[in-house]
Every structure is written in structure tokens, then in C-alpha cells.
Design a protein around this motif. Structure first.
Motif, mmCIF file in Angstrom:
data_model
loop_
_atom_site.group_PDB
_atom_site.id
_atom_site.type_symbol
_atom_site.label_atom_id
_atom_site.label_comp_id
_atom_site.label_asym_id
_atom_site.label_seq_id
_atom_site.Cartn_x
_atom_site.Cartn_y
_atom_site.Cartn_z
ATOM 1 N N ILE A 165 11.401 -8.976 3.722
ATOM 2 C CA ILE A 165 10.423 -7.396 3.157
ATOM 3 C C ILE A 165 10.439 -6.669 3.501
ATOM 4 N N ASP A 166 10.507 -5.261 2.613
ATOM 5 C CA ASP A 166 10.093 -4.001 3.148
ATOM 6 C C ASP A 166 10.607 -3.749 4.148
ATOM 7 N N LEU A 167 11.645 -2.921 4.026
ATOM 8 C CA LEU A 167 12.430 -2.858 5.140
ATOM 9 C C LEU A 167 13.393 -0.600 4.966
ATOM 10 N N ASP A 168 11.512 0.429 4.627
ATOM 11 C CA ASP A 168 11.458 1.059 4.663
ATOM 12 C C ASP A 168 11.345 1.319 6.108
ATOM 13 N N THR A 169 11.073 0.797 6.638
ATOM 14 C CA THR A 169 10.531 0.940 8.796
ATOM 15 C C THR A 169 11.965 0.682 9.161
ATOM 16 N N HIS A 184 1.152 -1.120 0.067
ATOM 17 C CA HIS A 184 -0.172 -0.213 0.020
ATOM 18 C C HIS A 184 1.281 1.074 -0.493
ATOM 19 N N ILE A 185 2.213 0.869 0.180
ATOM 20 C CA ILE A 185 2.995 2.299 0.321
ATOM 21 C C ILE A 185 3.784 2.284 -0.917
ATOM 22 N N ASN A 186 4.317 1.751 -1.564
ATOM 23 C CA ASN A 186 5.181 2.385 -3.021
ATOM 24 C C ASN A 186 4.747 1.516 -3.549
ATOM 25 N N ASP A 187 5.394 1.823 -5.137
ATOM 26 C CA ASP A 187 4.727 1.196 -5.810
ATOM 27 C C ASP A 187 5.904 0.082 -7.033
ATOM 28 N N ASN A 225 9.390 -2.837 12.217
ATOM 29 C CA ASN A 225 8.313 -1.653 12.196
ATOM 30 C C ASN A 225 7.687 -2.219 11.278
ATOM 31 N N ASP A 226 7.672 -3.198 10.932
ATOM 32 C CA ASP A 226 6.049 -3.769 9.875
ATOM 33 C C ASP A 226 5.918 -4.849 9.897
ATOM 34 N N THR A 227 5.980 -5.801 10.719
ATOM 35 C CA THR A 227 5.547 -6.594 11.216
ATOM 36 C C THR A 227 4.653 -7.497 10.436
HETATM 37 MG MG MG Z 1 5.924 -0.442 3.165
#
Ligand code: MG
Ligand code: ADP
Ligand code: MG
Length: 369
Positions: free
Chosen positions: A240-244, A30-33, A220-222
Motif C-alpha cells: 500500500i501507500d503508493l504516494d511516493t 503519519h502522512i495522510n488522513d 520509496n517508502d518500503t
Molecule cells: Mg505514505
């Protein structure tokens, strides 16, 4: 330039092997494209990559964010053991640009990055069975375990004050005071529920400040969809999803995972009589997490695990309620009063967990080692 041409042009900046074949939107983030990109070699053999346009409205310091990811992924790659690799566990791997950078900035100011595509694996939005949560808990636990000696303070905060519950409560009180849409009268009970727990909610923030619990690298987005599970074996393959990823507490990650997977109904479900702690799922996630990370946790962290689940859920409820009072500016709504419905749901879950604290603690003690 068409969308396809634009994507092709962005792809040409990266060190992908072969020739461009196609790029298509991918996944349910929902955050990145996110796009799945296919390149082919001379024999038409395809290689896939993940290409992402980073949401720079959410992540303002994108350069700092990419540096975090670069440092953490290369550290993880140096720490992962042969046994873990043999089990199929892998580290998210950036693909460099032709200029040897971890991102490409286009002329509209968008940031693009690319990753090795993790094949035959899926990020599930919902855990149908408890084993999925065991695997997710193990993968996130493994992630934290591998990073347990990393100097967390050297990373930047990609979203400032993300789990600063003290600040989150301040925002709630401000929204109640301002009450721009005159909604406060509709939710006095919910406001009271949250405010009466303000003191306890600050436990983790104060614990970090005083040194009672250690500062650690946190994901932070587990959510479960941020662990790719093998399509055949069901085993956790890649976090994955290591932005936070930023400095924080292990308790944030555990608590937020339980918040997102440990209830019997969906996050915005309205049948609150049916909302209970799903102990099968709670135990599965806890078992996986503690098997991988348990030996690194301090006794104080262990003790606060169930409290962390309560606090993270409370914090999330406070954010929904604040957004409702402020006019739904942050969380997208899909029905009337959606954020109030979400807040009520989170608070009911808090209430249930408070009642079940002893059972939750018992389960944790079972896997404490
Ligand atoms: Mg994310
Ligand atoms: P968001 O922050 O938008 O959730 P994610 O980094 O989680 O972005 O990526 C969105 C989706 O793309 C994931 O849920 C997953 O399905 C897929 N995805 C991301 N990275 C990879 C990868 N390296 N290999 C395979 N699929 C991936
Ligand atoms: Mg994601």
C-alpha cells in the motif's frame, strides 16, 4: 457541518455500494488522513472502504500523484499472475468517483481518494519476528518485479529530489554554514562523519545518471507497515501507500527497507552501544526481496545492495542532522535534541554496516540467482 457530516458528504462522491453507515479514523499513517468507511446493503451486510485525504502540503502535485497511482495500479492488475492471486497477493485498487475520476477535490481544495479495503490484514509498525520481514521483502520484491518493464520515466516525481543525495549534502553544508540556532558546535563530530562520506553517498545518483544502474519504478517508502500482512497466515497480502511511487532505483527501496528494519534498536534509540546489524532480520528481508526480484536485478545492482543500505541510512542521518541545524522544521520532534539523537543513531548504524559489509555481501550472494 460536523466532521461526520463532512465525511458522509465526501463519501457520497464515490461509487461505494449501498448506504453510508459510518466512517472512522483508521491505521497509523503519519502522512495522510485515513478513514475506514462502512456501507451497508439492504440486508445490512457491510462493505468496507478506505477513504484518504491526501496530504497536499507534502505532495504539491496531487493530480500528477493520482495519475501515477492510477497508471501503476492498473498496470499491476494486468500483470499479476493467477498463482500470485491464489497465494493471496492483491493489488491496491482505487474506487472511482461518480464522475469517473480517481479523486475528488472538495471546495476547500482537499483531495480525497478511496480504495478497496484489504480485509483481515494489518500493517505492523514493528516486526516482532523475522518472518514478517521475509514476507514484507517478498511483497516489495514482487511489486518491483511486476513493474520491471514499466516505463519508469513516464511517471512524475511526487517529491522532487527525494533521494538526490548530492542535493541532500548540499543542504547539510548550507545549514552548517548558516547555523541559524548556533547548534553546529554541538555536533561537529556528526557533521564530519557525514561530510567524509559525501563522495560515496552519491554513488547511486551517479549510477542512475551514467546508466550504470537502470531507472525503475520505485515505491520509496518500503517500511514494513506499508505491506499489509494476512492476520491468519502472516503472508504478505498487499503493498500500500503508493504516494511516493516514482522513477528511481531498486536500490533505494532495498536500502531504505534495511535502514528501517535492519538495526537492533529503534530509529531514535540512544543506547548506541547496543546498536548492531540485526542479521536475522537483514537476512529475512533480503531473502524475501531477492526471491521475488533477484532475477530482474543487474549484476551491478546486486553488487551495490549492501552499499545501498549504507547510503540510504547515511542520507536519512544527513536529513535529520540538517533539520536539527535548521531548527526542526521538517521532522516532528518529541523530545529535546530529537533530530540530533536520530542522526547519531543513523550514523552509528552506518558505521556498523561499514564494518559488516563482508557479512552483508555474503548473505546477498547466498540468495543471488
Ligand atoms: Mg505514505
Ligand atoms: P500514510 O502515507 O499516512 O502512511 P497509508 O496509505 O499507508 O498512509 O495508510 C495508512 C494506514 O491505513 C495503513 O498503515 C494501513 O493500516 C491502512 N490502510 C491503507 N490502505 C488500506 C487498504 N486498502 N486496506 C486496508 N487498510 C489500509
Ligand atoms: Mg503508510
Amino acid at each position: 457541518m460536523t466532521k461526520e457530516e463532512k465525511l458522509k458528504q465526501v463519501c457520497s462522491q464515490f461509487t461505494f455500494k449501498g448506504i453510508f453507515d459510518e466512517a472512522e479514523p483508521y491505521g497509523d499513517g503519519h502522512i495522510n488522513d485515513t478513514f475506514k468507511v462502512t456501507y451497508v446493503d439492504d440486508d445490512k451486510k457491510p462493505t468496507q472502504y478506505i477513504l484518504q485525504r491526501v496530504n497536499h502540503l507534502v505532495f504539491k502535485n496531487t493530480v500528477g500523484l493520482m495519475e501515477n497511482i492510477e497508471h501503476v495500479t492498473s498496470y499491476l492488475s494486468s500483470r499479476i499472475t493467477k498463482e500470485q492471486q491464489a497465494e493471496g497477493y492483491e493489488i491496491l485498487t482505487l474506487i472511482k468517483t461518480k464522475g469517473d475520476k480517481s479523486y475528488f477535490q472538495d471546495d476547500e481544495g482537499n483531495f480525497w481518494r478511496a480504495y478497496v479495503f484489504v480485509k483481515h490484514a494489518t500493517g505492523h509498525t514493528f516486526a516482532e519476528d523475522a518472518n514478517m520481514l521475509y514476507e514484507a521483502g517478498k511483497a516489495f520484491g514482487q511489486f518491483q518485479h511486476l513493474l520491471s518493464e514499466y516505463p519508469a520515466e513516464s511517471l512524475i516525481e511526487t517529491i522532487e529530489g527525494f533521494h538526490n543525495t548530492i542535493w541532500r549534502f548540499k543542504n547539510l553544508k548550507h545549514a552548517v554554514h548558516e547555523d541559524p540556532l548556533l547548534r553546529a558546535d554541538q555536533c561537529r563530530e556528526e557533521i564530519q562523519f557525514a561530510l567524509s562520506r559525501e563522495e560515496i553517498a552519491s554513488t547511486l545518483v551517479r549510477g542512475l545518471e551514467s546508466g550504470a544502474i537502470p531507472l525503475r519504478v520505485t515505491h520509496n517508502d518500503t517500511k514494513i507497515n506499508n505491506v499489509l500482512l494476512d492476520d491468519t497466515t502472516g503472508k504478505g497480502r498487499c503493498v500500500i501507500d503508493l504516494d511516493t511511487v516514482m522513477p528511481g532505483s531498486a536500490l533505494y527501496d532495498y536500502g531504505d527497507a534495511i535502514r528501517s528494519c535492519g538495526s537492533t534498536i529503534a530509529e531514535d534509540g540512544e543506547n548506541l552501544e547496543d546498536l548492531k546489524v540485526n542479521f536475522e532480520k537483514y537476512e529475512a528481508y533480503t531473502k524475501g526481496f531477492l526471491e521475488a526480484m533477484g532475477r530482474n536485478l543487474t549484476p551491478q545492482e546486486m553488487k551495490w545492495l549492501p552499499l545501498a543500505a549504507i547510503i540510504m541510512t547515511l542520507e536519512c542521518g544527513v536529513r535529520f542532522l540538517t533539520d536539527y541545524l535548521e531548527g526542526d522544521n521538517y521532522f516532528k520532534i518529541h523530545k529535546e535534541n530529537h533530530n540530533l539523537i536520530r542522526a547519531r543513531n543513523q550514523f552509528k548504524f552506518v558505521d556498523e554496516m561499514e564494518k559488516q559489509l563482508d557479512v552483508m555481501t555474503e548473505i546477498i550472494n547466498k540468495y543471488w540467482r
